[in-house]
Design a protein around this motif. Sequence first.
Motif, mmCIF file in Angstrom:
data_model
loop_
_atom_site.group_PDB
_atom_site.id
_atom_site.type_symbol
_atom_site.label_atom_id
_atom_site.label_comp_id
_atom_site.label_asym_id
_atom_site.label_seq_id
_atom_site.Cartn_x
_atom_site.Cartn_y
_atom_site.Cartn_z
ATOM 1 N N THR A 15 1.104 12.330 2.582
ATOM 2 C CA THR A 15 0.553 12.072 1.251
ATOM 3 C C THR A 15 1.492 11.128 0.504
ATOM 4 O O THR A 15 2.681 11.021 0.850
ATOM 5 C CB THR A 15 0.418 13.366 0.447
ATOM 6 O OG1 THR A 15 1.732 13.871 0.164
ATOM 7 C CG2 THR A 15 -0.413 14.420 1.188
ATOM 8 N N PRO A 16 0.993 10.448 -0.521
ATOM 9 C CA PRO A 16 1.886 9.608 -1.333
ATOM 10 C C PRO A 16 3.073 10.389 -1.905
ATOM 11 O O PRO A 16 4.184 9.870 -1.950
ATOM 12 C CB PRO A 16 0.965 9.076 -2.439
ATOM 13 C CG PRO A 16 -0.390 9.037 -1.792
ATOM 14 C CD PRO A 16 -0.421 10.269 -0.922
ATOM 15 N N ALA A 17 2.856 11.629 -2.304
ATOM 16 C CA ALA A 17 3.954 12.446 -2.843
ATOM 17 C C ALA A 17 4.992 12.746 -1.768
ATOM 18 O O ALA A 17 6.200 12.720 -2.036
ATOM 19 C CB ALA A 17 3.407 13.742 -3.438
ATOM 20 N N GLU A 18 4.554 13.026 -0.539
ATOM 21 C CA GLU A 18 5.495 13.277 0.559
ATOM 22 C C GLU A 18 6.307 12.022 0.869
ATOM 23 O O GLU A 18 7.525 12.105 1.103
ATOM 24 C CB GLU A 18 4.739 13.734 1.816
ATOM 25 C CG GLU A 18 4.152 15.119 1.690
ATOM 26 C CD GLU A 18 3.215 15.480 2.828
ATOM 27 O OE1 GLU A 18 3.118 16.678 3.138
ATOM 28 O OE2 GLU A 18 2.565 14.566 3.414
ATOM 29 N N LYS A 24 13.034 8.992 -1.459
ATOM 30 C CA LYS A 24 14.089 9.358 -2.419
ATOM 31 C C LYS A 24 15.213 10.120 -1.709
ATOM 32 O O LYS A 24 16.388 9.877 -1.960
ATOM 33 C CB LYS A 24 13.493 10.199 -3.544
ATOM 34 C CG LYS A 24 14.491 10.609 -4.609
ATOM 35 C CD LYS A 24 13.823 11.406 -5.710
ATOM 36 C CE LYS A 24 14.864 11.852 -6.728
ATOM 37 N NZ LYS A 24 14.266 12.694 -7.783
ATOM 38 N N TRP A 25 14.838 11.010 -0.797
ATOM 39 C CA TRP A 25 15.834 11.802 -0.065
ATOM 40 C C TRP A 25 16.700 10.892 0.815
ATOM 41 O O TRP A 25 17.927 11.027 0.851
ATOM 42 C CB TRP A 25 15.117 12.853 0.787
ATOM 43 C CG TRP A 25 16.037 13.691 1.618
ATOM 44 C CD1 TRP A 25 16.846 14.702 1.192
ATOM 45 C CD2 TRP A 25 16.232 13.575 3.025
ATOM 46 N NE1 TRP A 25 17.541 15.222 2.259
ATOM 47 C CE2 TRP A 25 17.177 14.545 3.392
ATOM 48 C CE3 TRP A 25 15.700 12.749 4.003
ATOM 49 C CZ2 TRP A 25 17.599 14.713 4.703
ATOM 50 C CZ3 TRP A 25 16.124 12.920 5.301
ATOM 51 C CH2 TRP A 25 17.058 13.888 5.642
ATOM 52 N N ALA A 51 6.891 2.151 3.022
ATOM 53 C CA ALA A 51 7.832 2.565 1.974
ATOM 54 C C ALA A 51 9.246 2.077 2.268
ATOM 55 O O ALA A 51 10.056 1.919 1.353
ATOM 56 C CB ALA A 51 7.816 4.088 1.819
ATOM 57 N N PHE A 52 9.529 1.811 3.539
ATOM 58 C CA PHE A 52 10.851 1.341 3.951
ATOM 59 C C PHE A 52 10.813 -0.125 4.401
ATOM 60 O O PHE A 52 11.779 -0.634 4.965
ATOM 61 C CB PHE A 52 11.396 2.226 5.078
ATOM 62 C CG PHE A 52 11.671 3.635 4.637
ATOM 63 C CD1 PHE A 52 12.846 3.952 3.980
ATOM 64 C CD2 PHE A 52 10.749 4.641 4.857
ATOM 65 C CE1 PHE A 52 13.100 5.243 3.554
ATOM 66 C CE2 PHE A 52 10.987 5.940 4.443
ATOM 67 C CZ PHE A 52 12.169 6.238 3.786
#
Length: 179
Positions: A15-18, A24-25, A51-52
């Motif tokens: 999910t986008p939240a995951e 962030k982690w 995202a990366f």
Amino acid sequence: ANVDKWELPTPSAFTPAEIAALKKWVEGGGALLLAADHMPNAGAAQDLGKAFGIEFINGFAFHLPPKPGDFFTKAKGTLKDDAVTKGIAQIETFTGSAFKLPQAARPLFVFPAGYQVLTPKVAWQFSPSTPQVDAQGLAQGAVMNVGKGRIAVFGEAGMFSAQTTGQGAEATKFGFNAP
């Protein structure tokens, strides 16, 4: 959604939240091993990869014409010299996918000429009209620092497994079972 339905479009496994939480982690000092493999796995990892700065190609990386095993070697320049590959002369992969890297990444193994990523609508269903992407210069393994953390990305998961297909004299061993 993709457990028994290996066809396009491939939904994200995250999910986008995951994805935001994982990024962030990692940026805060975490370490991520992202091994995607061939379609539909590369497609399921596309949003996380993006995202990366990683762009997975949701397909099957093959040498054309097909040949057994894909060897990346230091002698041929396809296995790159890096702290991660120190002391390793060659690595064998077993199909998988390919991906484009951001400039911050260090490629570990890169496809030479003669490789294509076949992108069928349904996994393992190839025809002469199956779309292809030239894989030359694309990566199948890479590492990079992200903030205070790091990520290792692979477009092939079989090399991290111990598998056998078939039986008896017809058995094919791959991953850690490969000779």
